[in-house]
Design a protein around this motif. Structure first.
Motif, PDB file in Angstrom:
ATOM      1  N   ALA A 130       1.147  -1.444  -0.434  1.00  0.00           N
ATOM      2  CA  ALA A 130       0.127   0.119   0.241  1.00  0.00           C
ATOM      3  C   ALA A 130       0.678   0.984   0.238  1.00  0.00           C
ATOM      4  O   ALA A 130       0.511   2.580  -0.907  1.00  0.00           O
ATOM      5  CB  ALA A 130      -0.844  -0.462   1.578  1.00  0.00           C
ATOM      6  N   PHE A 131       1.927   1.653   0.991  1.00  0.00           N
ATOM      7  CA  PHE A 131       2.653   2.430   0.624  1.00  0.00           C
ATOM      8  C   PHE A 131       3.071   2.382  -0.534  1.00  0.00           C
ATOM      9  O   PHE A 131       3.652   3.920  -1.071  1.00  0.00           O
ATOM     10  CB  PHE A 131       3.988   2.129   1.774  1.00  0.00           C
ATOM     11  CG  PHE A 131       4.804   3.059   1.832  1.00  0.00           C
ATOM     12  CD1 PHE A 131       4.814   4.306   2.957  1.00  0.00           C
ATOM     13  CD2 PHE A 131       6.289   3.911   0.772  1.00  0.00           C
ATOM     14  CE1 PHE A 131       5.562   5.441   2.940  1.00  0.00           C
ATOM     15  CE2 PHE A 131       7.022   4.492   1.225  1.00  0.00           C
ATOM     16  CZ  PHE A 131       6.415   5.262   2.462  1.00  0.00           C
ATOM     17  N   GLY A 132       4.123   1.447  -0.992  1.00  0.00           N
ATOM     18  CA  GLY A 132       4.776   1.723  -2.273  1.00  0.00           C
ATOM     19  C   GLY A 132       3.385   2.106  -3.527  1.00  0.00           C
ATOM     20  O   GLY A 132       3.699   2.460  -4.292  1.00  0.00           O
ATOM     21  N   GLU A 133       2.385   1.271  -3.390  1.00  0.00           N
ATOM     22  CA  GLU A 133       1.577   2.068  -4.706  1.00  0.00           C
ATOM     23  C   GLU A 133       0.260   3.448  -4.415  1.00  0.00           C
ATOM     24  O   GLU A 133       1.072   4.582  -5.023  1.00  0.00           O
ATOM     25  CB  GLU A 133       0.198   1.650  -4.534  1.00  0.00           C
ATOM     26  CG  GLU A 133      -0.556   1.604  -5.583  1.00  0.00           C
ATOM     27  CD  GLU A 133      -0.510   1.582  -6.834  1.00  0.00           C
ATOM     28  OE1 GLU A 133      -1.056   2.460  -7.806  1.00  0.00           O
ATOM     29  OE2 GLU A 133       0.338   0.803  -7.199  1.00  0.00           O
ATOM     30  N   ASP A 134       0.891   3.781  -3.270  1.00  0.00           N
ATOM     31  CA  ASP A 134       0.432   5.307  -2.902  1.00  0.00           C
ATOM     32  C   ASP A 134       1.321   6.411  -3.373  1.00  0.00           C
ATOM     33  O   ASP A 134       1.144   7.571  -3.902  1.00  0.00           O
ATOM     34  CB  ASP A 134       0.108   5.680  -1.042  1.00  0.00           C
ATOM     35  CG  ASP A 134      -0.016   7.077  -0.309  1.00  0.00           C
ATOM     36  OD1 ASP A 134      -1.259   6.812  -0.450  1.00  0.00           O
ATOM     37  OD2 ASP A 134       0.906   7.700   0.015  1.00  0.00           O
ATOM     38  N   ARG A 135       3.329   5.972  -3.359  1.00  0.00           N
ATOM     39  CA  ARG A 135       4.228   6.626  -3.363  1.00  0.00           C
ATOM     40  C   ARG A 135       4.156   6.558  -4.850  1.00  0.00           C
ATOM     41  O   ARG A 135       4.471   7.414  -5.644  1.00  0.00           O
ATOM     42  CB  ARG A 135       5.660   6.553  -2.909  1.00  0.00           C
ATOM     43  CG  ARG A 135       5.380   6.913  -1.171  1.00  0.00           C
ATOM     44  CD  ARG A 135       4.484   7.830  -0.863  1.00  0.00           C
ATOM     45  NE  ARG A 135       5.081   8.092   0.515  1.00  0.00           N
ATOM     46  CZ  ARG A 135       4.478   8.485   1.282  1.00  0.00           C
ATOM     47  NH1 ARG A 135       2.676   7.390   1.450  1.00  0.00           N
ATOM     48  NH2 ARG A 135       4.603   8.524   2.549  1.00  0.00           N
ATOM     49  N   ARG A 136       4.066   5.646  -5.419  1.00  0.00           N
ATOM     50  CA  ARG A 136       4.031   5.610  -7.359  1.00  0.00           C
ATOM     51  C   ARG A 136       2.643   6.839  -8.094  1.00  0.00           C
ATOM     52  O   ARG A 136       2.629   7.438  -8.590  1.00  0.00           O
ATOM     53  CB  ARG A 136       3.802   4.364  -7.406  1.00  0.00           C
ATOM     54  CG  ARG A 136       4.945   3.579  -7.703  1.00  0.00           C
ATOM     55  CD  ARG A 136       4.575   2.124  -8.395  1.00  0.00           C
ATOM     56  NE  ARG A 136       3.804   0.835  -7.904  1.00  0.00           N
ATOM     57  CZ  ARG A 136       4.031   0.271  -6.375  1.00  0.00           C
ATOM     58  NH1 ARG A 136       5.176   0.139  -6.753  1.00  0.00           N
ATOM     59  NH2 ARG A 136       3.137  -0.487  -6.381  1.00  0.00           N
ATOM     60  N   GLN A 137       1.786   6.972  -6.853  1.00  0.00           N
ATOM     61  CA  GLN A 137       0.227   7.533  -7.284  1.00  0.00           C
ATOM     62  C   GLN A 137       0.646   9.247  -7.235  1.00  0.00           C
ATOM     63  O   GLN A 137       0.793   9.908  -8.484  1.00  0.00           O
ATOM     64  CB  GLN A 137      -0.908   7.733  -6.384  1.00  0.00           C
ATOM     65  CG  GLN A 137      -1.448   5.924  -6.692  1.00  0.00           C
ATOM     66  CD  GLN A 137      -2.573   5.484  -5.982  1.00  0.00           C
ATOM     67  OE1 GLN A 137      -3.072   6.476  -5.569  1.00  0.00           O
ATOM     68  NE2 GLN A 137      -3.300   4.298  -6.374  1.00  0.00           N
ATOM     69  N   MET A 138       1.848   9.273  -5.959  1.00  0.00           N
ATOM     70  CA  MET A 138       2.060  10.494  -5.735  1.00  0.00           C
ATOM     71  C   MET A 138       3.009  11.362  -6.437  1.00  0.00           C
ATOM     72  O   MET A 138       3.269  11.856  -6.560  1.00  0.00           O
ATOM     73  CB  MET A 138       1.921  10.747  -3.763  1.00  0.00           C
ATOM     74  CG  MET A 138       1.229  10.451  -3.165  1.00  0.00           C
ATOM     75  SD  MET A 138       0.919  10.938  -1.862  1.00  0.00           S
ATOM     76  CE  MET A 138       1.384  12.879  -1.384  1.00  0.00           C
TER      77      MET A 138
END
Length: 310
Positions: A130-138
């Protein structure tokens, strides 16, 4: 002046920067710990869309971006100075470099697989994903350094900082300033959050000695506070009057227009509202939330994009 409420989380590098400013100025503040990833409904209730970390709340005024938070804290609590008169220009330029170029090189180095494994070792796999996906989106659309290139750059930057602090206790002399807290926070993440990566400091012992001096500033006088209580504070307060007679129009957008403000690159979620101020250094939007009431959300001009709403 209303209480300083910092919305942050423990492992956020930019939050560490502001926590150190609180310590440097020995300020009392209220700590609201926010999620590190979306969704962040309590954050959005106050900011209207901006979800980077940290942000500072003073009553019904919300200050986004650590650069602006530093300016606000300096204005309200000028002693000791974050921006000594003889260093105002160079300290700001250095801090901007540290918050951008140094930060992204450090984080690309820190979050290589070896570092990421340590960072998420005590979390379930879903949390790391979830952290990795969140930062990819940001960071969508950003040009990111590859780990090998980041390592080369980070080593070089550490040598440059070492050259500055071998002769002085701090980057620009005997006393700390905004340059020190800005340069410290990405290095703090290496040392404190992913210590397995901290061997990069071995070649620059002057840097770790300087880091110890910066860390000794402390975090001021912190009191735990809840997100619900912070929203209640905003709902029960009136935003501060804005300086409406100082209007710098560089976009052909009139005061009173419906606009959005968003970061230029990382974390580009927009905040929508009524443009009620555009000074030399900041934008201010008025917006209303069902829970937080009417708030003023402030952004620095540098690093942010103002657009008229369709």
């Amino acid at each position: 002046m209303s209480a300083l409420i910092l919305h942050h989380y423990p492992s956020s590098p930019f939050s560490e920067k502001i926590r150190l400013v609180m310590g440097f100025k020995q300020l009392p503040w209220k700590s609201v710990v926010i999620p590190s990833v979306a969704p962040k409904p309590d954050v959005v209730a106050l900011t209207g869309g901006y979800r980077k970390t940290p942000f500072l709340q003073i009553g019904a005024d919300i200050y986004c971006d650590s650069a602006l938070i530093c300016e606000v804290l300096e204005h309200e609590h000028p002693e000791p100075p974050l921006y000594p008169p003889h260093l105002k220009g160079v300290a700001r330029v250095f801090a901007q470099w540290a918050d951008s170029t140094l930060f992204w090189a450090a984080m690309a180095y820190n979050l290589q697989p070896r570092g990421a494994e340590v960072l998420f070792v005590n979390l379930p796999p879903a949390a790391a994903q979830a952290f990795g996906e969140d930062r990819r989106q940001m960071s969508a659309g950003m040009q990111r350094l590859r780990p090998a290139d980041a390592t080369v750059a980070y080593r070089s930057y550490l040598r440059r900082i070492a050259h500055m602090v071998e002769e002085h206790d701090f980057t620009f002399g005997a006393e700390p300033c905004v340059a020190d807290v800005a340069a410290y926070h990405p290095l703090w993440f290496t040392r404190q959050c992913v210590p397995v990566m901290a061997d990069i400091f071995q070649a620059t012992p002057a840097v770790t000695e300087w880091m110890d001096r910066v860390a000794a500033l402390g975090h001021g006088r912190m009191e735990k506070f809840s997100a619900a209580d912070a929203i209640t504070v905003a709902a029960g307060a009136e935003p501060l009057p804005v300086v409406a007679d100082v209007f710098q129009d560089d976009h052909g957008i009139a005061l009173g227009a419906q606009v959005t403000v968003a970061a230029e690159s990382f974390g580009t979620e927009p905040t929508a509202g009524e443009l009620i101020a555009a000074t030399r250094t900041r934008y201010t939007l008025r917006r209303t939330d069902p829970r937080a009431g009417t708030v003023h959300v402030h952004f620095p001009r540098v690093g942010y994009v103002l657009r008229a709403s369709p």
